[in-house]
Design a protein around this motif. Sequence first.
Motif, mmCIF file in Angstrom:
data_model
loop_
_atom_site.group_PDB
_atom_site.id
_atom_site.type_symbol
_atom_site.label_atom_id
_atom_site.label_comp_id
_atom_site.label_asym_id
_atom_site.label_seq_id
_atom_site.Cartn_x
_atom_site.Cartn_y
_atom_site.Cartn_z
ATOM 1 N N ILE A 1 0.840 -1.203 0.000
ATOM 2 C CA ILE A 1 0.000 0.000 0.000
ATOM 3 C C ILE A 1 0.870 1.247 0.000
ATOM 4 O O ILE A 1 0.615 2.208 -0.742
ATOM 5 C CB ILE A 1 -0.955 -0.003 1.208
ATOM 6 C CG1 ILE A 1 -2.045 -1.052 0.999
ATOM 7 C CG2 ILE A 1 -1.583 1.377 1.406
ATOM 8 C CD1 ILE A 1 -2.957 -1.247 2.185
ATOM 9 N N SER A 2 1.915 1.254 0.813
ATOM 10 C CA SER A 2 2.823 2.406 0.850
ATOM 11 C C SER A 2 3.465 2.642 -0.510
ATOM 12 O O SER A 2 3.575 3.788 -0.975
ATOM 13 C CB SER A 2 3.915 2.179 1.906
ATOM 14 O OG SER A 2 4.866 3.223 1.890
ATOM 15 N N LEU A 3 3.868 1.567 -1.180
ATOM 16 C CA LEU A 3 4.454 1.691 -2.516
ATOM 17 C C LEU A 3 3.445 2.299 -3.477
ATOM 18 O O LEU A 3 3.768 3.205 -4.261
ATOM 19 C CB LEU A 3 4.891 0.314 -3.004
ATOM 20 C CG LEU A 3 5.583 0.259 -4.371
ATOM 21 C CD1 LEU A 3 6.936 0.950 -4.319
ATOM 22 C CD2 LEU A 3 5.755 -1.200 -4.815
ATOM 23 N N GLY A 4 2.197 1.820 -3.411
ATOM 24 C CA GLY A 4 1.157 2.367 -4.267
ATOM 25 C C GLY A 4 0.894 3.833 -3.998
ATOM 26 O O GLY A 4 0.696 4.624 -4.931
ATOM 27 N N LEU B 1 10.102 2.483 -10.336
ATOM 28 C CA LEU B 1 10.685 2.364 -9.002
ATOM 29 C C LEU B 1 11.810 3.363 -8.771
ATOM 30 O O LEU B 1 11.989 3.858 -7.654
ATOM 31 C CB LEU B 1 11.191 0.940 -8.783
ATOM 32 C CG LEU B 1 10.118 -0.147 -8.658
ATOM 33 C CD1 LEU B 1 10.766 -1.521 -8.538
ATOM 34 C CD2 LEU B 1 9.212 0.121 -7.461
ATOM 35 N N LYS B 2 12.561 3.687 -9.825
ATOM 36 C CA LYS B 2 13.635 4.670 -9.669
ATOM 37 C C LYS B 2 13.052 6.051 -9.358
ATOM 38 O O LYS B 2 13.617 6.802 -8.549
ATOM 39 C CB LYS B 2 14.504 4.735 -10.917
ATOM 40 C CG LYS B 2 15.713 5.656 -10.757
ATOM 41 C CD LYS B 2 16.599 5.626 -11.977
ATOM 42 C CE LYS B 2 17.860 6.439 -11.752
ATOM 43 N NZ LYS B 2 17.604 7.836 -11.343
ATOM 44 N N ASP B 3 11.950 6.397 -9.996
ATOM 45 C CA ASP B 3 11.294 7.675 -9.700
ATOM 46 C C ASP B 3 10.904 7.751 -8.228
ATOM 47 O O ASP B 3 11.055 8.786 -7.574
ATOM 48 C CB ASP B 3 10.036 7.844 -10.556
ATOM 49 C CG ASP B 3 10.344 8.044 -12.030
ATOM 50 O OD1 ASP B 3 11.363 8.671 -12.342
ATOM 51 O OD2 ASP B 3 9.559 7.542 -12.851
ATOM 52 N N ILE B 4 10.396 6.645 -7.699
ATOM 53 C CA ILE B 4 9.997 6.611 -6.290
ATOM 54 C C ILE B 4 11.209 6.750 -5.387
ATOM 55 O O ILE B 4 11.197 7.508 -4.413
ATOM 56 C CB ILE B 4 9.233 5.312 -5.995
ATOM 57 C CG1 ILE B 4 7.877 5.336 -6.707
ATOM 58 C CG2 ILE B 4 9.052 5.110 -4.494
ATOM 59 C CD1 ILE B 4 7.098 4.052 -6.576
ATOM 60 N N GLU B 5 12.288 6.048 -5.720
ATOM 61 C CA GLU B 5 13.509 6.148 -4.926
ATOM 62 C C GLU B 5 14.078 7.573 -4.961
ATOM 63 O O GLU B 5 14.485 8.124 -3.936
ATOM 64 C CB GLU B 5 14.547 5.160 -5.445
ATOM 65 C CG GLU B 5 15.851 5.166 -4.645
ATOM 66 C CD GLU B 5 16.859 4.173 -5.177
ATOM 67 O OE1 GLU B 5 18.040 4.257 -4.785
ATOM 68 O OE2 GLU B 5 16.480 3.311 -5.991
ATOM 69 N N ASP B 6 14.062 8.184 -6.140
ATOM 70 C CA ASP B 6 14.601 9.545 -6.281
ATOM 71 C C ASP B 6 13.739 10.565 -5.533
ATOM 72 O O ASP B 6 14.254 11.538 -4.968
ATOM 73 C CB ASP B 6 14.679 9.936 -7.750
ATOM 74 C CG ASP B 6 15.746 9.145 -8.511
ATOM 75 O OD1 ASP B 6 16.590 8.517 -7.849
ATOM 76 O OD2 ASP B 6 15.702 9.148 -9.756
#
Length: 291
Positions: A259-262, A282-287
Motif C-alpha cells: 500500500i505504501s508503494l502504491g 521504481l527509480k522515480d519513487i527512490e529519487d
Amino acid sequence: MTVFNLGSINADLFYQVPHLLAPGETLAATAHNRGLGGKGANMSVAIARAAARVVHIGAVGTDGRWAVERLLEYGVDTRHISEVSEATGHAIIMVDPQGENAILIHPGANSTVLETHIEAVLKDASDGDTFLFQNETSAQREGAALASARGLRVVYAAAPFDADAVRAVLPMLDMLVMNAVEAEQLSASLKVALPDLPVRDVIVTLGGEGCRWLNTDLGTDTQFPAIPVAPVDTTGAGDTFTGFLIAGLDRGLPMEQAISLGQQAGAIMVTRRGTADVIPDLKDIEDARLA
C-alpha cells in the motif's frame, strides 16, 4: 509470479480547460494531446514499472496498433491482445487548473473480449498468480470465475462503478479496490457495511485523505495517511496506485508495504499530466523519497 490483467486499452484524448464543462455549456480548451490510457492499460504499465511481470488480456481495433506497441515498449506482455474489427476504445478527458477531471469513455474493442480468449490465456497460469480486472471490458464475471477456479488471487478494481457488476463477481473476489464514493455506493446498494463484505481484503482510496485497508478475516481497519503533494492532474492516479499495490503483493511484499508503494507512486503521478505514458517507475519513487 505473474499478474494476468483483463483490462481496457484506450486512446486518451486530453483537453486542458478553464473549468469542467457544465450541462449545455460550450467551452474552448486551452491545450490538447493524445496518450495511451484505459484503466486496464494504465494498471498494466504501472505493474510493469513496479518490476512485476504482467500479461495483458484485451482487444484493440486496427487503429490501436500503436497502443499495443506502446504497452510492449513499457514492458507489458502483449501477446494476448486481440485485434478486432471494432474501433479501439477511447476516452475524452477534461482537466481543470486544479487537476480535477471529467471523463467520457467509448468502450469500442474493449467490449469484444470473449470467455474463450481468457480461458486460453489462463491455461498458462498457476495458483500463485494474480488475476486483475476492472469494469471496462466484457467477460468480467467469466474471467473472474475461471481465475478463481484455477486458484489465482482475484482482484477487482471496481471502476467505473456499477453495483450490479460488483455483485456479479463478489463471490470470486479475494480483493476489492474502490474509492470512497464507490464504497459508499456499494454499501448502500448491497445494504452491507464494508467490514461485512464477503471479500478478505478491501482497499478504499480516499484521495487527499489517504486510504483504508479492511481485512475482513481479522476484523481490522487500518488507515494510511496521504502523502502531501501539489496535484496538477489526478487522471490515472488511482490506476497507478492499484498497479503498484498489486505488483508489490506479487513480489511478496506485506500488504502495508505494498500500500505504501502504491501511495508513493500515486503521489508522483498526480504531479504529472497524462496517463499511462507518465506513470512513474521504481527509480522515480527512490529519487523522490516521499514519506
